[in-house]
Design an enzyme around this catalytic site. Structure first.
Site, PDB file in Angstrom:
ATOM      1  N   LYS A 121      -5.576  -6.531  -2.845  1.00  0.00           N
ATOM      2  CA  LYS A 121      -4.531  -7.530  -2.543  1.00  0.00           C
ATOM      3  C   LYS A 121      -3.775  -7.027  -1.318  1.00  0.00           C
ATOM      4  O   LYS A 121      -2.957  -6.126  -1.398  1.00  0.00           O
ATOM      5  CB  LYS A 121      -3.572  -7.645  -3.744  1.00  0.00           C
ATOM      6  CG  LYS A 121      -2.953  -8.994  -3.944  1.00  0.00           C
ATOM      7  CD  LYS A 121      -1.827  -9.423  -3.041  1.00  0.00           C
ATOM      8  CE  LYS A 121      -0.543  -8.704  -3.011  1.00  0.00           C
ATOM      9  NZ  LYS A 121       0.218  -9.072  -1.779  1.00  0.00           N
ATOM     10  N   GLU A 177       1.499   5.714  -3.138  1.00  0.00           N
ATOM     11  CA  GLU A 177       1.923   6.243  -1.836  1.00  0.00           C
ATOM     12  C   GLU A 177       3.152   5.445  -1.445  1.00  0.00           C
ATOM     13  O   GLU A 177       3.050   4.265  -1.125  1.00  0.00           O
ATOM     14  CB  GLU A 177       0.827   6.030  -0.784  1.00  0.00           C
ATOM     15  CG  GLU A 177      -0.504   6.630  -1.123  1.00  0.00           C
ATOM     16  CD  GLU A 177      -0.531   8.136  -0.992  1.00  0.00           C
ATOM     17  OE1 GLU A 177       0.425   8.714  -0.431  1.00  0.00           O
ATOM     18  OE2 GLU A 177      -1.491   8.741  -1.467  1.00  0.00           O
ATOM     19  N   CYS A 186       5.434   5.141   7.004  1.00  0.00           N
ATOM     20  CA  CYS A 186       5.998   5.801   5.817  1.00  0.00           C
ATOM     21  C   CYS A 186       6.369   7.247   6.088  1.00  0.00           C
ATOM     22  O   CYS A 186       7.319   7.763   5.526  1.00  0.00           O
ATOM     23  CB  CYS A 186       5.003   5.718   4.674  1.00  0.00           C
ATOM     24  SG  CYS A 186       3.371   6.260   5.180  1.00  0.00           S
ATOM     25  N   GLU A 194      15.283   5.070   3.625  1.00  0.00           N
ATOM     26  CA  GLU A 194      14.277   4.695   4.612  1.00  0.00           C
ATOM     27  C   GLU A 194      14.719   3.418   5.329  1.00  0.00           C
ATOM     28  O   GLU A 194      15.088   2.448   4.678  1.00  0.00           O
ATOM     29  CB  GLU A 194      12.963   4.441   3.859  1.00  0.00           C
ATOM     30  CG  GLU A 194      11.804   4.135   4.750  1.00  0.00           C
ATOM     31  CD  GLU A 194      10.511   4.013   3.945  1.00  0.00           C
ATOM     32  OE1 GLU A 194      10.503   3.291   2.930  1.00  0.00           O
ATOM     33  OE2 GLU A 194       9.523   4.649   4.329  1.00  0.00           O
TER      34      GLU A 194
END
Ligand code: NAD
Length: 492
Positions: A177, A252, A286, A385
């Protein structure tokens, strides 16, 4: 440009017929409408993957046979590299040379796992010695089953490759997906797989929204393994879904990675790697080194050079010549990042450069590369983040302080250290609590090396042989290898 779902070796419209818009972030124009899969499509895809795994040939093929398909997929990607890279630019916004790099890496990932699939043929069995000589035992590795891969938008095809290649190499079947923001190149991957004759049901791709397609996939009882890359809140939902049926899970997730620069570092090298660490892919990385700590004596001259070089960055549509910074991926991401900058300002941070939309660009989700100083350690800009081209930079005095500040985070994906003193660089690398540590650079990523984080940055590792292990179960086969009676219940 494909826009249907790929299920059981066939292209199909979603059962409920819904579509969603795919927008070019540089122009804000709709470039395609893509099928919005829902639970029914997910069910069809998982059923196809289940059949292909339970009764099909794929998991029973020798690794060397599977490797041929993986190599053919890699060749298919390489053949169409320029075209797919351009599609990635239109879908995601990144500068074309970056997209070309990604697509090449995606092909390389299939080649790497083709090699591992071949070696797997020879190394799938391992004899172990038991203390009781009446027994022999061997350990075999087997594919885990149906793998569901749910991926983000920052490296659309590459993230697909990181999951699909090792899963297929191991003998799993897959339902992928892609992110609703960037589904187009994953569909081309399906077309390439179809073209090389990958058996029906081995790779299924369902485009759709997170809640409507991702959640039912994570919850589907027919899935054995969940492999997810994305944000921490979604990762938490994936883990909750996995917990219900005790599915295998690898995650992750995000990061707020530190970059420690000591006063003996070369200033030009430091500026180059700081920029690469935060402006590549518009900082939507990331592992972006978004917290830069510079030793006091180097701080002022380094900041001056960094600002001067940042000012030169050419911003524009990813297809433009010499462009080094494209638009953010979406209107929402633009709003999130600009809000993070204004919250930082409210908390007392100083915007040294950037923070605004470039004046010459009227359309597109463009944001200037941004450098923040005086960012309070307890503010969101320092701890959360941002996932945009925004770097926080601050001075430190001693090595201990720098390591403490670096490790003071709920994340632990990556970290970087720069120093000409090799012993110090090694010492600091050992002290940093992160799954990836770079010395004298930031970001270079190799398919051969494990990728993943400590703490809330995730569970498990992708890439290398570690990524392959993600898709394998371990079975012991132990044999009573004597005619001698066991004699516990039946005494002779
Ligand atoms: P996201 O979590 O919003 O979405 C990721 C994927 O999950 C998408 O495909 C989305 O549709 C799907 N999804 C959303 N809700 C879901 C649900 N309830 N159930 C199942 N699936 C659902 O993340 P994003 O915005 O696409 O990506 C950005 C994040 O990804 C950042 O936090 C970044 O750090 C992280 N990331 C991590 C890595 C890594 O390797 N650690 C790599 C790239 C991105």
């Amino acid at each position: 440009m494909r826009n249907q779902l790929y299920i059981d070796g066939k292209w199909a419209d979603p059962v409920q017929g819904g579509m969603f818009d795919v927008i070019n972030p540089a122009t804000e124009e709709v470039i395609q409408q893509v099928g919005a899969g829902t639970a029914e499509d997910i069910d069809a895809a998982v059923s196809a993957a289940r059949r292909a795994f339970d009764t099909g040939e794929w998991p029973r093929l020798r690794g060397a046979e599977r490797a041929k398909y993986l190599r053919a997929i890699a060749a298919g990607i390489r053949e169409r590299q320029a075209e797919i890279a351009l599609l990635e630019v239109r879908d995601n916004g990144k500068p074309l040379p970056e997209a070309e790099w990604d697509i090449g890496d995606a092909a390389g990932c299939f080649e790497f796992y083709a090699n591992l699939a071949e070696q797997f043929d020879n190394g799938a069995e391992e004899a172990i010695t038991l203390p009781d000589p009446r027994f022999t035992s061997k350990v075999v590795k087997e594919p885990v089953g149906v793998a569901a891969a749910i991926i983000p938008w920052n490296y659309p095809l590459l993230m697909a490759a990181w999951k699909v290649a090792p899963a297929l190499a191991a003998g799993c079947t897959v339902v992928l997906k892609p992110s609703e923001l960037t589904p187009l190149t994953a569909l081309e991957l399906a077309a390439i797989a179809d073209n090389v004759g990958l058996p029906a049901g081995v790779l299924n791709i369902v485009t759709g929204l997170g809640g409507e397609a991702g959640q039912p996939l994570a919850e589907h009882p027919g899935v054995d393994k969940l492999a997810f890359t994305g944000s921490v809140p979604t990762g938490s939902k994936i883990m909750a879904a996995a917990a219900r049926d005790i599915k295998k899970v690898s995650l992750e997730l995000g990061g707020k990675s530190p970059f420690l620069i000591f006063e003996d570092a070369d200033i030009e090298q430091a500026v180059e790697w700081i920029m690469f660490g935060i402006f590549w892919n518009q900082g939507q990385v990331c592992s972006a080194t978004s917290r830069v700590l510079v030793q006091e004596r180097l701080y002022a001259p380094l900041l001056e050079r960094l600002v001067a070089e940042t000012r030169k960055i050419k911003i524009g549509g990813g297809e433009g010549k010499g462009v080094l910074l494209g638009p953010l991926v979406s209107q929402r991401q633009y709003e999130l990042v600009t809000r993070a900058i204004s919250v930082a300002k409210d908390a007392g941070a100083n915007v040294v450069i950037g923070g605004n939309r470039p004046e010459n660009l009227e359309k597109g989700y463009f944001l200037e590369p941004t450098i923040l100083t005086d960012v309070p350690l307890d503010s969101a800009a320092w701890t959360e983040e941002i996932f945009g081209p925004v770097v926080c930079i601050r001075p430190f005095s001693a090595e201990d302080d720098a390591v403490r500040l670096a490790n003071d985070s709920r994340f632990g994906l990556a970290a970087a250290v720069m120093s000409k003193d090799g012993a110090r660089a090694d010492r600091v690398a050992a002290a940093l609590r992160a799954g990836i540590v770079w010395i004298n650079c930031s970001q270079p990523t190799f398919t051969e090396a494990p990728w993943g984080g400590y703490k809330q940055s995730g569970i498990g590792r992708e890439l290398g042989r570690w990524g392959f292990e993600n898709y394998l179960e371990t079975k012991q086969i132990t044999k009573y290898a004597t005619d001698e009676r066991w004699g516990w219940y039946i005494k002779s």
